[in-house]
Design a protein around this motif. Structure first.
Motif, PDB file in Angstrom:
ATOM      1  N   THR A 106       0.841  -1.203   0.000  1.00  0.00           N
ATOM      2  CA  THR A 106       0.000   0.000   0.000  1.00  0.00           C
ATOM      3  C   THR A 106       0.873   1.250   0.000  1.00  0.00           C
ATOM      4  OG1 THR A 106      -0.129  -0.126   2.405  1.00  0.00           O
ATOM      5  CG2 THR A 106      -1.948  -1.081   1.165  1.00  0.00           C
ATOM      6  N   SER A 107       0.380   2.304  -0.657  1.00  0.00           N
ATOM      7  CA  SER A 107       1.167   3.534  -0.770  1.00  0.00           C
ATOM      8  C   SER A 107       1.014   4.437   0.447  1.00  0.00           C
ATOM      9  CB  SER A 107       0.738   4.303  -2.023  1.00  0.00           C
ATOM     10  OG  SER A 107      -0.588   4.796  -1.875  1.00  0.00           O
ATOM     11  N   GLY A 108      -0.129   4.328   1.149  1.00  0.00           N
ATOM     12  CA  GLY A 108      -0.381   5.226   2.269  1.00  0.00           C
ATOM     13  C   GLY A 108      -0.900   6.585   1.860  1.00  0.00           C
ATOM     14  N   PHE A 109      -1.213   6.795   0.568  1.00  0.00           N
ATOM     15  CA  PHE A 109      -1.707   8.084   0.107  1.00  0.00           C
ATOM     16  C   PHE A 109      -3.139   8.343   0.553  1.00  0.00           C
ATOM     17  CE2 PHE A 109       1.430   8.199  -3.705  1.00  0.00           C
ATOM     18  CZ  PHE A 109       2.446   8.476  -2.819  1.00  0.00           C
ATOM     19  N   SER A 110      -3.835   7.297   0.990  1.00  0.00           N
ATOM     20  CA  SER A 110      -5.166   7.450   1.549  1.00  0.00           C
ATOM     21  C   SER A 110      -5.095   7.129   3.035  1.00  0.00           C
ATOM     22  CB  SER A 110      -6.158   6.490   0.868  1.00  0.00           C
ATOM     23  OG  SER A 110      -7.373   6.420   1.591  1.00  0.00           O
ATOM     24  N   SER A 111      -5.892   7.850   3.833  1.00  0.00           N
ATOM     25  CA  SER A 111      -5.878   7.600   5.272  1.00  0.00           C
ATOM     26  C   SER A 111      -6.585   6.305   5.639  1.00  0.00           C
ATOM     27  CB  SER A 111      -6.556   8.773   6.006  1.00  0.00           C
ATOM     28  OG  SER A 111      -7.904   8.912   5.585  1.00  0.00           O
ATOM     29  N   ILE A 112      -7.208   5.652   4.660  1.00  0.00           N
ATOM     30  CA  ILE A 112      -7.910   4.394   4.948  1.00  0.00           C
ATOM     31  C   ILE A 112      -6.931   3.304   5.325  1.00  0.00           C
ATOM     32  CG2 ILE A 112      -9.384   2.594   3.960  1.00  0.00           C
ATOM     33  CD1 ILE A 112     -10.675   4.710   2.232  1.00  0.00           C
ATOM     34  N   PHE A 113      -5.803   3.225   4.607  1.00  0.00           N
ATOM     35  CA  PHE A 113      -4.790   2.208   4.884  1.00  0.00           C
ATOM     36  C   PHE A 113      -3.433   2.875   5.094  1.00  0.00           C
ATOM     37  CE2 PHE A 113      -7.857   0.071   2.011  1.00  0.00           C
ATOM     38  CZ  PHE A 113      -8.289  -0.923   2.863  1.00  0.00           C
ATOM     39  N   PRO A 114      -2.665   2.390   6.055  1.00  0.00           N
ATOM     40  CA  PRO A 114      -1.308   2.924   6.240  1.00  0.00           C
ATOM     41  C   PRO A 114      -0.386   2.421   5.137  1.00  0.00           C
ATOM     42  CG  PRO A 114      -1.689   1.098   7.738  1.00  0.00           C
ATOM     43  CD  PRO A 114      -3.004   1.370   7.064  1.00  0.00           C
ATOM     44  N   THR A 115       0.754   3.018   5.020  1.00  0.00           N
ATOM     45  CA  THR A 115       1.708   2.603   3.998  1.00  0.00           C
ATOM     46  C   THR A 115       2.418   1.308   4.392  1.00  0.00           C
ATOM     47  OG1 THR A 115       3.616   3.332   2.696  1.00  0.00           O
ATOM     48  CG2 THR A 115       3.580   3.950   5.016  1.00  0.00           C
ATOM     49  N   GLY A 116       2.769   0.534   3.392  1.00  0.00           N
ATOM     50  CA  GLY A 116       3.627  -0.618   3.618  1.00  0.00           C
ATOM     51  C   GLY A 116       2.947  -1.934   3.889  1.00  0.00           C
ATOM     52  N   ILE A 117       1.603  -2.030   3.759  1.00  0.00           N
ATOM     53  CA  ILE A 117       0.941  -3.322   3.934  1.00  0.00           C
ATOM     54  C   ILE A 117       1.197  -4.173   2.695  1.00  0.00           C
ATOM     55  CG2 ILE A 117      -1.249  -4.522   4.248  1.00  0.00           C
ATOM     56  CD1 ILE A 117      -2.335  -2.104   5.647  1.00  0.00           C
TER      57      ILE A 117
END
Length: 275
Positions: free
Chosen positions: A211-222
């Motif tokens: 994941t990029s983390g550009f959305s607050s829905i998911f943090p970065t790095g998943i």
């Protein structure tokens, strides 16, 4: 036989007395309602005491079986606890430090309904508004992203699955941080597409996508999956097929995650975008 006859002859008067006493009590109980009720009360009392004693003896004799049953139930509970603990540890490994990131909170939920063979797939979880669940919260498992909460009732919520052709997730290459859009093309449930990665970017089969983390829905790095194949799309971008870590046919327990400062971020970004 002679012994029996001698016994009867010796105690004949006593035995006759007992027979007459029993007969007298029977006549008394049969011809007087009051006496009959008293005898019935005595009989019920004796029956109750006897049944209670028999029940206690039976329970005592079944202690070994009861202990065995409790031991098996305890073993099953320990097994389920170990499974949840393992999944929790796997989630921490997959998410890294995000699990203890104070910006996010996590709630464990059970999948009660799921589909993978449609174009627009959804899941149902056993958490609802009374558990603090709201629309647009992220849902993850130990193997990666599951989807985004789309609808909420008091005790349940529906989740738009990553296997839904209407959902796009911001993702990036773990090795180079180049980002693009991750989406499902409606075909095989284990493969998704990563688009908008420029062709000048070196991409290799086996690279990890997160994941990029550009959305607050998911943090970065998943971790989401690994690159399965790469094709050219026009002259500017790669078309990348990603094999998901998540097997959506085996989903059982998931985590609903919420960004604690999501509203603040949305207000700030909406204010900038409205200019």
């Amino acid at each position: 036989m002679n012994s029996l006859i001698r016994f009867l002859l010796r105690y004949q008067f006593f035995l006759l007395f007992l027979v007459l006493e029993v007969f007298s009590f029977w006549l008394l109980s049969r011809h007087s309602y009051y006496q009959q009720s008293k005898f019935e009360d005595i009989g019920r009392t004796i029956t109750g005491i006897t049944s209670n004693r028999i029940n206690k003896v039976t329970q005592y004799l079944k202690l070994a079986q009861t202990n065995s049953t409790f031991s098996q139930e305890n073993l099953e509970l320990k097994r389920q606890l170990a499974i949840l603990s393992t999944k929790y540890d796997l989630l921490k490994i997959k998410l890294g430090d995000t699990l203890v990131d104070p910006l996010y909170s996590y709630k464990l939920a059970r999948v009660v309904n799921n589909s993978v063979n449609k174009q627009y797939n959804y899941l149902t979880l056993d958490l609802g508004s009374q558990d603090g669940i709201e629309r647009e919260m992220g849902v993850v498992s130990a193997q990666g992203i599951v989807g985004i909460v789309a609808g909420v009732s008091e005790h349940y919520c529906t989740v738009i699955s990553l296997l839904n052709v209407d959902l796009k997730i911001s993702a990036k290459l773990k090795r180079s941080n180049h980002f693009g859009s991750l989406y499902w093309d409606g075909k095989y449930y284990r493969d998704v597409t990563l688009s908008d990665i420029p062709q000048h970017v070196v991409v290799n089969v086996g690279d990890t996508v997160v994941t990029s983390g550009f959305s607050s829905i998911f943090p970065t790095g998943i971790d989401l999956g690994t690159i399965k194949s790469i094709e050219s799309k026009g002259v500017n971008f790669h078309s990348i097929t990603v094999r998901l870590f998540n097997d959506f046919k085996q989903l059982n327990t998931v985590w609903v995650m919420a960004h604690k400062h999501d509203d603040e971020r949305d207000v700030l970004e909406n204010a900038v975008n409205s200019r």
